[in-house]
Scaffold this motif. Structure first.
Motif, mmCIF file in Angstrom:
data_model
loop_
_atom_site.group_PDB
_atom_site.id
_atom_site.type_symbol
_atom_site.label_atom_id
_atom_site.label_comp_id
_atom_site.label_asym_id
_atom_site.label_seq_id
_atom_site.Cartn_x
_atom_site.Cartn_y
_atom_site.Cartn_z
ATOM 1 N N GLY A 166 1.098 -13.934 -11.253
ATOM 2 C CA GLY A 166 2.168 -13.923 -11.938
ATOM 3 C C GLY A 166 1.613 -13.762 -13.534
ATOM 4 N N VAL A 167 0.795 -14.375 -14.100
ATOM 5 C CA VAL A 167 0.805 -14.340 -15.577
ATOM 6 C C VAL A 167 -0.044 -13.104 -15.643
ATOM 7 C CG1 VAL A 167 -0.708 -15.223 -17.304
ATOM 8 C CG2 VAL A 167 0.143 -16.879 -15.596
ATOM 9 N N VAL A 168 -0.823 -12.459 -14.820
ATOM 10 C CA VAL A 168 -1.339 -11.081 -14.955
ATOM 11 C C VAL A 168 -0.411 -10.039 -14.779
ATOM 12 C CG1 VAL A 168 -3.023 -9.738 -13.958
ATOM 13 C CG2 VAL A 168 -3.343 -11.916 -13.695
ATOM 14 N N LEU A 169 0.701 -10.066 -13.890
ATOM 15 C CA LEU A 169 1.757 -9.132 -13.949
ATOM 16 C C LEU A 169 2.487 -8.940 -15.192
ATOM 17 C CD1 LEU A 169 2.916 -7.579 -11.537
ATOM 18 C CD2 LEU A 169 4.520 -9.357 -11.211
ATOM 19 N N MET A 170 2.744 -10.275 -15.837
ATOM 20 C CA MET A 170 3.577 -10.305 -16.970
ATOM 21 C C MET A 170 2.929 -9.780 -18.233
ATOM 22 S SD MET A 170 6.336 -11.078 -16.051
ATOM 23 C CE MET A 170 7.750 -11.818 -17.056
ATOM 24 N N ILE A 171 1.570 -10.194 -18.552
ATOM 25 C CA ILE A 171 0.947 -9.970 -19.638
ATOM 26 C C ILE A 171 -0.268 -8.891 -19.662
ATOM 27 C CG2 ILE A 171 -0.871 -11.719 -19.796
ATOM 28 C CD1 ILE A 171 0.380 -12.426 -22.654
ATOM 29 N N MET A 184 -3.908 -8.254 -8.068
ATOM 30 C CA MET A 184 -3.290 -6.906 -8.455
ATOM 31 C C MET A 184 -3.660 -5.925 -7.356
ATOM 32 S SD MET A 184 -1.126 -7.763 -10.832
ATOM 33 C CE MET A 184 -0.514 -6.109 -10.998
ATOM 34 N N ARG A 185 -4.801 -5.621 -7.158
ATOM 35 C CA ARG A 185 -5.150 -4.651 -6.320
ATOM 36 C C ARG A 185 -4.770 -4.832 -4.839
ATOM 37 N NH1 ARG A 185 -6.163 0.304 -6.550
ATOM 38 N NH2 ARG A 185 -7.872 1.048 -4.892
ATOM 39 N N ILE A 186 -4.861 -6.146 -4.422
ATOM 40 C CA ILE A 186 -4.386 -6.353 -3.035
ATOM 41 C C ILE A 186 -2.537 -6.183 -2.927
ATOM 42 C CG2 ILE A 186 -3.874 -8.413 -1.533
ATOM 43 C CD1 ILE A 186 -6.173 -9.910 -2.430
ATOM 44 N N TYR A 187 -2.009 -6.397 -3.910
ATOM 45 C CA TYR A 187 -0.894 -6.021 -3.975
ATOM 46 C C TYR A 187 -0.381 -4.506 -4.100
ATOM 47 C CZ TYR A 187 4.059 -5.979 -5.883
ATOM 48 O OH TYR A 187 5.600 -5.947 -6.136
ATOM 49 N N ASP A 188 -1.246 -3.686 -4.757
ATOM 50 C CA ASP A 188 -1.198 -2.492 -4.907
ATOM 51 C C ASP A 188 -1.308 -2.071 -3.233
ATOM 52 O OD1 ASP A 188 -0.475 -2.144 -7.253
ATOM 53 O OD2 ASP A 188 -2.771 -1.826 -7.760
ATOM 54 N N HIS A 189 -2.620 -2.314 -2.641
ATOM 55 C CA HIS A 189 -3.101 -1.748 -1.250
ATOM 56 C C HIS A 189 -1.647 -2.052 -0.369
ATOM 57 C CE1 HIS A 189 -6.798 -0.473 -1.726
ATOM 58 N NE2 HIS A 189 -7.238 -1.820 -2.171
ATOM 59 N N VAL A 190 -1.091 -3.313 -0.477
ATOM 60 C CA VAL A 190 0.044 -3.692 0.414
ATOM 61 C C VAL A 190 1.375 -2.819 0.295
ATOM 62 C CG1 VAL A 190 1.566 -5.545 1.083
ATOM 63 C CG2 VAL A 190 -0.756 -5.991 0.675
ATOM 64 N N GLN A 191 1.661 -2.725 -0.906
ATOM 65 C CA GLN A 191 2.546 -1.608 -1.442
ATOM 66 C C GLN A 191 2.305 -0.511 -0.870
ATOM 67 O OE1 GLN A 191 5.626 -2.167 -3.585
ATOM 68 N NE2 GLN A 191 4.854 -4.453 -2.735
ATOM 69 N N ALA A 192 1.222 0.352 -0.749
ATOM 70 C CA ALA A 192 0.704 1.629 -0.219
ATOM 71 C C ALA A 192 0.714 1.548 1.195
ATOM 72 C CB ALA A 192 -0.368 1.820 -1.025
ATOM 73 N N GLY A 193 0.783 0.426 1.958
ATOM 74 C CA GLY A 193 0.656 0.386 3.174
ATOM 75 C C GLY A 193 -0.901 0.525 3.697
ATOM 76 N N GLU A 194 -1.794 0.284 2.748
ATOM 77 C CA GLU A 194 -3.091 0.216 3.265
ATOM 78 C C GLU A 194 -3.634 -1.047 3.528
ATOM 79 O OE1 GLU A 194 -4.033 3.614 -0.571
ATOM 80 O OE2 GLU A 194 -4.644 1.268 -0.750
ATOM 81 N N TYR A 195 -3.209 -1.609 4.766
ATOM 82 C CA TYR A 195 -3.426 -3.066 5.153
ATOM 83 C C TYR A 195 -4.977 -3.349 5.344
ATOM 84 C CZ TYR A 195 1.391 -4.653 5.490
ATOM 85 O OH TYR A 195 2.743 -4.902 5.312
ATOM 86 N N PRO A 196 -5.776 -2.343 5.906
ATOM 87 C CA PRO A 196 -7.180 -2.996 6.128
ATOM 88 C C PRO A 196 -8.039 -2.918 4.586
ATOM 89 C CG PRO A 196 -6.634 -0.829 7.308
ATOM 90 C CD PRO A 196 -5.537 -1.302 6.598
#
Lengths: 227, 338
Positions: A166-171, A184-196
């Motif tokens: 959360g802190v990283v996301l904001m600042i 953040m990187r995990i979040y990106d992958h999930v958003q892009a559907g790159e589950y593996p």
């Protein structure tokens, strides 16, 4: 196909660098703070302790939001920094360090505080009667006796910084090599559907967290046996 | 309160009388509520003048009730902690002290693996090695079992003879005090009730009743004979001779014994056909009331040694006792130490 892409490795490296920097700085800062909290007769002790503990209950996004306001170009700290000819902190690695330090502060100060308090006054009184001055007493008696607490503080501070989002996301935002950390990187992958890919990175964090907790519980019984 | 700067001064009194507070004030461990502390010509604390010398600059050896060894250091590390900070003074014989306290085999052990007696021996040696100008003992034997206590008492006794450093010894055990102290300060309810040399003070008639059992004579003499068959030793002192149960005493050694006021029976003539071994010829010096109205304390002089007897007022009158009257005291003496 490689398990981790170049960008993943970059995020991993950045996260480790961030956590190591934050933990080191927090230990240096938290040590005197925890010592003060454990020994001061001041009435302000409870207030300071509450402020230190605040990040435990405060949503990280709220902390990040206030920091963004404070450190940003319009904020008091941001303007002061600009006036001194310094770049503002949001969306930089240094900004991330400052924010993470506040966020992980209680996880370092609390175990140090407990460790210093559990030593009790007697070993320090003995040391002073044997000719040791205040700083000498701290280095030669308090610190070695509080070593298990220092280890706990290190593990908790490190692990907690690694896991923040959360802190990283904001600042911090999501700038590759600057502020794009593992979570953040995990979040990106999930958003892009790159589950593996998300799977591999998440597993890294899971294993690391488990190892940290295991290390802590291995340190604890030694502390009691020493008592 | 002024204490002599030589020998062992005992602070004696019931628990909670303020003995430890006094010791902590001398050491500078409790700064608040203390007015003035001086050692010789050196002022350690003078609150109105804002003088305060912190404990680590006072060169004090403090032995606490619980041994308080550093858990993170070995025995050698503990011993050297103060020794190193005192600059390893050449006049201190570290190895000699290690041997005297029987610590040679323990040097590499951790504090947690030692027995209570061993820990307290390390704590004492550690305090001595810090090259103190003053030694403070806060009931160092009260947490120990009898065997360890006896051993350490012997150590302390030989230290008194070997060391030039003044010591202040806090205790609520009269036998310890009577055995070790040269000077005694009786503390009761946070104030000094009486002080002076051990023998004179413990035979005073005006001591507070709270010190009840402690009241009585301390006799210092020399072992002059030994009866191996009856397992008795003979102690010669200024006022005569006493037979005492034998422990490990040897002929020629100095020995103290205590004669409690309750353990003295007075008679006008020496008793024959009595089981009492020890009869001393004395002169009545003075009399005062005791804590119970039926009782009185009689101060006696046995050839220069003071004795105290606690008898009933009825007996005082029945025997026609008055200052100057000659009496025979049948006493039960307890030897102190071995």
């Amino acid at each position: 196909m490689a398990l981790l892409s170049g960008q993943d490795l970059q995020a991993l490296w950045l996260t480790l660098r961030l956590a190591a920097t934050v933990t080191t700085l927090l230990l240096l800062l938290g040590m005197p703070l925890a010592w003060w909290l454990a020994h001061t007769p001041s009435r302000w002790r409870r207030v300071v302790a509450a402020v230190v503990a605040l990040p435990l209950v405060l949503p990280p996004t709220v902390l990040g939001f206030y920091l963004l306001l404070l450190l940003g170009p319009q904020g008091a700290v941001g303007q002061a920094m600009q006036a001194m000819g310094l770049a503002t902190l949001p969306f930089t690695f240094r900004g991330l360090v400052v924010a993470s330090m506040l966020y992980s502060l209680p996880f370092v100060v609390q175990p140090l505080h407990d460790a210093f308090e559990s030593i009790g006054p007697r070993p320090l009184e003995v040391a002073s009667c044997l000719g040791a001055g205040p700083f000498d007493r701290f280095c030669s008696v308090a610190l070695p006796l509080a070593l298990p607490g220092v280890a706990t503080a290190t593990v908790l501070g490190f692990a907690h910084t690694v896991g923040e989002f959360g802190v990283v996301l904001m600042i911090g935002g999501n700038i590759p090599g600057q502020t794009r950390v593992l979570s953040m990187r995990i979040y990106d992958h999930v958003q892009a559907g790159e589950y593996p890919q998300a799977q591999v990175l998440s597993l890294c964090l899971l294993v690391a967290s488990f190892a940290a907790l295991l290390a802590m519980s291995l340190l604890r019984p030694r502390r009691h046996a020493r008592g | 309160m002024a204490l002599p700067a030589h020998g062992i001064t005992a602070l004696f009194g019931p628990s909670g009388a303020g003995k430890t507070s006094c010791l902590r004030a001398i050491a500078g461990l409790d700064r608040d509520g203390v007015g003035r502390v001086a050692f010789g010509d050196t002022v350690w604390q003078d609150t109105p003048r804002r003088v305060f010398v912190p404990p680590h600059r006072r060169r004090i050896g403090y032995v606490f009730q619980e041994p308080s060894l550093f858990a993170h250091l070995s025995v050698a590390g503990n011993l050297d902690y103060g020794f190193r900070r005192a600059g390893r003074p050449a006049q201190l014989d570290r190895d000699g002290l290690v041997e005297r306290f029987g610590l040679g085999a323990l040097l590499h052990r951790r504090a947690a693996t030692l027995s209570g007696g061993e820990r307290q021996r390390v704590a004492m040696a550690r305090a001595l090695l810090s090259d103190p100008v003053l030694l403070l003992f806060d009931e160092p034997l009260s947490a120990l079992d009898d065997a360890a206590r006896a051993g350490l008492l012997g150590q302390l006794e030989s230290l008194r003879a070997a060391l030039d450093v003044p010591m202040v010894y806090v205790s609520h055990n009269i036998d310890e005090v009577a055995r070790l102290a040269d000077h005694i300060v009786l503390i009761e309810g946070g104030r000094v009730a009486a002080q002076g040399s051990l023998q004179d003070t413990l035979t005073r008639l005006d001591l507070p009743p709270a010190l009840g059992e402690a009241v009585g004579a301390v006799i210092e003499g020399e072992v002059v004979g030994c009866d191996a068959r009856d397992q008795l030793i003979e102690l010669a002192f200024a006022g005569g001779r006493l037979w005492l149960p034998r422990r490990r005493e040897v002929v020629g050694q100095a020995l103290r014994c205590r004669i409690g006021a309750r353990d003295v029976v007075l008679a006008l003539a020496p008793q024959e056909g009595s089981s009492a071994l020890n009869q001393l010829r004395c002169r009545v010096v003075a009399m005062a009331g005791a804590d119970h109205p039926s009782q009185c304390l009689v101060q006696l002089d046995a050839g220069g040694s003071r004795l105290l007897a606690r008898i009933t007022r009825r007996s005082w009158h029945a025997l026609g006792l008055a200052p100057g009257v000659e009496v025979w005291a049948q006493v039960k003496a307890v030897a102190l130490g071995a």
